[in-house]
Motif scaffolding. Structure first.
Motif, mmCIF file in Angstrom:
data_model
loop_
_atom_site.group_PDB
_atom_site.id
_atom_site.type_symbol
_atom_site.label_atom_id
_atom_site.label_comp_id
_atom_site.label_asym_id
_atom_site.label_seq_id
_atom_site.Cartn_x
_atom_site.Cartn_y
_atom_site.Cartn_z
ATOM 1 N N GLY A 117 0.786 -1.222 0.000
ATOM 2 C CA GLY A 117 0.000 0.000 0.000
ATOM 3 C C GLY A 117 0.822 1.278 0.000
ATOM 4 O O GLY A 117 0.280 2.364 0.077
ATOM 5 N N ARG A 118 2.134 1.165 -0.060
ATOM 6 C CA ARG A 118 3.007 2.341 -0.075
ATOM 7 C C ARG A 118 4.002 2.213 -1.213
ATOM 8 O O ARG A 118 4.377 1.123 -1.599
ATOM 9 N N GLN A 119 4.461 3.343 -1.727
ATOM 10 C CA GLN A 119 5.431 3.288 -2.798
ATOM 11 C C GLN A 119 6.808 2.968 -2.240
ATOM 12 O O GLN A 119 7.075 3.146 -1.051
ATOM 13 N N VAL A 120 7.693 2.503 -3.119
ATOM 14 C CA VAL A 120 9.047 2.140 -2.724
ATOM 15 C C VAL A 120 9.811 3.400 -2.346
ATOM 16 O O VAL A 120 9.747 4.411 -3.030
ATOM 17 N N VAL A 121 10.531 3.335 -1.218
ATOM 18 C CA VAL A 121 11.341 4.448 -0.734
ATOM 19 C C VAL A 121 12.768 3.945 -0.575
ATOM 20 O O VAL A 121 12.996 2.818 -0.143
ATOM 21 N N PHE A 122 13.717 4.798 -0.893
ATOM 22 C CA PHE A 122 15.132 4.428 -0.832
ATOM 23 C C PHE A 122 15.818 5.134 0.329
ATOM 24 O O PHE A 122 15.405 6.202 0.757
ATOM 25 N N GLY A 123 16.878 4.511 0.825
ATOM 26 C CA GLY A 123 17.660 5.068 1.915
ATOM 27 C C GLY A 123 18.789 4.106 2.255
ATOM 28 O O GLY A 123 19.222 3.321 1.410
ATOM 29 N N VAL A 134 15.474 -1.849 9.086
ATOM 30 C CA VAL A 134 15.131 -0.445 9.305
ATOM 31 C C VAL A 134 15.738 0.354 8.153
ATOM 32 O O VAL A 134 16.931 0.237 7.866
ATOM 33 N N LEU A 135 14.898 1.166 7.500
ATOM 34 C CA LEU A 135 15.355 2.024 6.410
ATOM 35 C C LEU A 135 15.540 3.436 6.970
ATOM 36 O O LEU A 135 14.621 4.004 7.557
ATOM 37 N N ILE A 136 16.749 3.964 6.794
ATOM 38 C CA ILE A 136 17.115 5.255 7.367
ATOM 39 C C ILE A 136 17.434 6.232 6.237
ATOM 40 O O ILE A 136 18.165 5.893 5.305
ATOM 41 N N LYS A 137 16.871 7.422 6.340
ATOM 42 C CA LYS A 137 17.152 8.460 5.345
ATOM 43 C C LYS A 137 17.419 9.768 6.076
ATOM 44 O O LYS A 137 16.592 10.206 6.881
ATOM 45 N N ILE A 162 12.680 5.820 8.509
ATOM 46 C CA ILE A 162 11.433 6.117 7.803
ATOM 47 C C ILE A 162 10.559 4.888 7.597
ATOM 48 O O ILE A 162 9.360 5.022 7.402
ATOM 49 N N ARG A 163 11.144 3.697 7.642
ATOM 50 C CA ARG A 163 10.373 2.452 7.569
ATOM 51 C C ARG A 163 11.097 1.383 8.375
ATOM 52 O O ARG A 163 12.305 1.411 8.527
ATOM 53 N N TYR A 164 10.305 0.437 8.868
ATOM 54 C CA TYR A 164 10.889 -0.659 9.638
ATOM 55 C C TYR A 164 10.026 -1.898 9.487
ATOM 56 O O TYR A 164 8.852 -1.823 9.143
ATOM 57 N N CYS A 165 10.637 -3.040 9.744
ATOM 58 C CA CYS A 165 9.916 -4.310 9.716
ATOM 59 C C CYS A 165 10.565 -5.247 10.728
ATOM 60 O O CYS A 165 11.788 -5.391 10.754
ATOM 61 N N GLY A 184 4.730 -10.185 10.182
ATOM 62 C CA GLY A 184 5.543 -8.997 10.277
ATOM 63 C C GLY A 184 4.852 -7.844 10.969
ATOM 64 O O GLY A 184 3.666 -7.646 10.808
ATOM 65 N N LEU A 185 5.607 -7.106 11.726
ATOM 66 C CA LEU A 185 5.160 -5.841 12.296
ATOM 67 C C LEU A 185 5.954 -4.780 11.563
ATOM 68 O O LEU A 185 7.141 -4.599 11.808
ATOM 69 N N CYS A 186 5.306 -4.135 10.608
ATOM 70 C CA CYS A 186 5.995 -3.172 9.757
ATOM 71 C C CYS A 186 5.348 -1.815 9.918
ATOM 72 O O CYS A 186 4.164 -1.700 10.223
ATOM 73 N N GLY A 187 6.102 -0.792 9.671
ATOM 74 C CA GLY A 187 5.549 0.535 9.784
ATOM 75 C C GLY A 187 6.368 1.561 9.052
ATOM 76 O O GLY A 187 7.454 1.248 8.564
ATOM 77 N N PRO A 188 5.930 2.748 8.961
ATOM 78 C CA PRO A 188 4.645 3.162 9.496
ATOM 79 C C PRO A 188 3.501 2.533 8.716
ATOM 80 O O PRO A 188 3.636 2.204 7.558
ATOM 81 N N ARG A 189 2.398 2.378 9.379
ATOM 82 C CA ARG A 189 1.234 1.745 8.750
ATOM 83 C C ARG A 189 0.564 2.706 7.778
ATOM 84 O O ARG A 189 0.535 3.900 8.035
#
Length: 131
Positions: free
Chosen positions: A77-83, A107-110, A115-118, A125-130
């Motif tokens: 439900g979210r677009q791909v983000v890079f970091g 954990v994706l860090i920018k 900014i995102r984690y799983c 999975g507990l991923c976010g942000p939801r």
């Protein structure tokens, strides 16, 4: 019947090639943010994962040997983000006080911000942000 299978296989290969090319193009032009040193990535990722645990004080972390590499983390439900992607595993106590065993996390860090984690445990999975 054999011709149908071959046609299907060719279509599948063509379709896969299109998707891979599209992603490679996005990743080559991607904004990964500012460089993150491995030690900084580890600290940021630990703090992010601890923030979602019920008993973060007793958490034990193991970081992967290849830390803080350019990457992406996609969520449904979210677009791909890079970091910069930090991966590893964490052993934490659940609500009953028992250790769960090491559970994989990402954990994706920018620009110094997670900014995102799983956190993936037993296929869930507990991923976010939801979204």
């Amino acid at each position: 019947m054999k011709i149908l299978k071959i046609t299907y296989l060719i279509f599948l290969v063509f379709l896969t090639g299109c998707v891979a090319g599209s992603f490679e193009e996005k990743s080559s032009n991607a904004d990964y943010g500012s460089f993150q040193a491995p030690e900084v990535c580890k600290k940021i990722s630990e703090n992010q994962i601890k923030s979602i645990l019920k008993n973060p004080v007793m958490a034990i972390f193991k970081h992967d040997s290849k830390t803080c590499l350019k990457g992406h983390l996609s969520l449904p439900g979210r677009q791909v983000v890079f970091g910069y992607l930090q991966t590893g595993s964490v052993n934490y106590r659940d609500s009953s006080g028992s250790y769960t065993g090491f559970t994989a996390y990402r954990v994706l860090i920018k620009n110094g911000v997670p900014i995102r984690y799983c956190l993936v445990n037993r296929g869930e999975g507990l991923c976010g942000p939801r979204p």
